[in-house]
Scaffold this motif. Structure first.
Motif: not given
Length: 413
Positions: A60-87
């Motif tokens: 869900e976070s990925l879909i929202g992020h791509v919808g807002r910012s597009g497939p930006n690899r840098v921002t996607i990496s930051e978002m994914v790593q934060a989510e990985m640590g929290a889960n």
């Protein structure tokens, strides 16, 4: 025709006891470990559900992020790593149609449990088609290991208790049954042999008595008339061997219980002391030291003469086992309701393979001419006739201990 092989007594019971023992041990192990196995599957399911929920949130976070910012690899990496640590996710992979656009985070490693989750992504997450996650299962492994160790220890303890208590009692009961069965067989064999010997001894005793009386008469006549010495020696040899035959017959009669048992109130310590009194001197000449330990015991109904015969046989056997001297220990004591007499020597002991035969008639380990093999057989018959028992304990090089048990206050004619 093939020989008939008889199954040894108690063989089937022993087999059943072993099967029952294996069954109970297996049952205990299953009952103790089954909850641990169930716990493992529940924990794996719980872990997979946790990973699946984390993957859903990430999608869900990925879909929202791509919808807002597009497939930006840098921002996607930051978002994914934060989510990985929290889960508690140790590995994540975003699979794209073009392998060059796929992203991987963390290291999958080699995991004990299959906990990787795959989630298909909608077109809104393009260019990514699938999300793969693997949760951290180290805590799961620790919990499962701890539970298994605890249940394994419980299973081992229960299996040991099952073996040591009821199964051990069953084994002891079987051993006692075997011992009783062997005693009954031995007693039945001795009884059958005794009946045969009783008939034979009566048939032999009468003509033997005539022969001995005539030989002794001839020996007296030979001495009066000065007959040749070689003739006197022949008569003396006939008398000596005839007397030996008479001694064997007396033993057979006692073994067959054809002698009279007159039960009276008997002081067992007095019987032991009287027996020792007329054997002490010849024993001392042979270097046999007596160690006498007589406790205070109640009287019993018995035949003193026959008990003395038993003691004489046991004492003489102990002396013969110590030709170069030694210690003969004689004890009396009260054990529950039994009066016990123990006769222990410091001789070479009795080999295990012959201990089961020493009470058989005519079985002897003494040289020819030094024993009839009837002493212990007669003693066994006398003790059994009193309602008691006689047993032996011995190891090679450790001497022999004969133990006579008699019921206190009782006996049977």
């Amino acid at each position: 025709m093939a020989p008939h092989i008889t199954t040894p007594p108690f063989h089937d019971l022993e087999q059943q006891a072993r099967r029952l023992q294996r069954f109970f041990v297996a049952l205990v192990v299953i009952v103790a470990l089954l909850p641990a196995v169930v716990f493992v599957f529940l924990e794996i399911g719980h872990h997979r559900n946790h990973s699946r929920q984390a993957a859903g949130r990430l999608a869900e976070s990925l879909i929202g992020h791509v919808g807002r910012s597009g497939p930006n690899r840098v921002t996607i990496s930051e978002m994914v790593q934060a989510e990985m640590g929290a889960n508690d996710i140790v590995f994540l992979r975003l699979v794209a149609a073009d392998a060059g656009h796929s992203l991987s985070f963390g290291a999958p490693g080699q995991r004990v449990f299959p906990t990787q989750i795959s989630v298909s992504l909608p077109p809104a997450a393009a260019p990514f088609l699938e999300l793969q996650v693997q949760g951290d299962d180290r805590d799961l492994l620790r919990r499962v290991s701890r539970v298994f160790v605890i249940h394994l220890l419980v299973a081992s303890a229960l299996a040991l208790i099952v073996y040591r208590l009821p199964m051990r009692a069953l084994r002891l009961a079987l051993d006692e049954g075997k011992r009783t069965y062997e005693e009954l067989l031995h007693a039945d064999k001795l009884s059958a042999i005794g009946e045969v010997y009783a008939g034979l001894t009566h048939e032999i005793n009468n003509p033997l008595g005539v022969i001995l009386s005539r030989v002794r008469l001839l020996r007296g006549t030979a001495a009066e008339r000065g007959l040749p010495a070689d003739l006197a020696e022949d008569l003396e040899m006939i008398d000596r061997h005839g007397s030996r035959i008479a001694e064997i017959i007396r033993g057979l009669l006692a073994f067959a219980r054809k002698t009279t048992f007159e039960l009276t109130e008997t002081d067992l310590n007095r019987v032991v002391a009287d027996t020792i009194s007329f054997l002490e001197t010849p024993f001392a000449k042979q270097g046999v030291r007596l160690n006498i330990l007589l406790e205070s015991i109640p009287p019993l109904r018995a035949s003193p003469d026959h008990l003395q015969q038993v003691l004489v046989n046991l004492f003489n056997n102990a002396r013969d086992a110590m030709p170069n001297g030694g210690t003969l220990t004689i004890r009396t004591r009260l054990n529950d309701r039994d009066l016990v007499v123990e006769v222990q020597d410091t001789g070479p002991g009795i080999a295990p393979e012959i201990q089961g035969r020493i009470f058989d008639p005519f079985f002897t380990t003494k040289p020819v001419g030094h024993g009839t093999g009837m002493g212990l057989a007669v003693s066994y018959g006398i003790v059994r006739a009193h309602g008691g028992d006689i047993e032996v304990e011995s190891s090679p090089g450790q001497g022999a201990l004969f133990r006579v048990r008699l019921a206190a206050g009782g006996g049977r004619p």
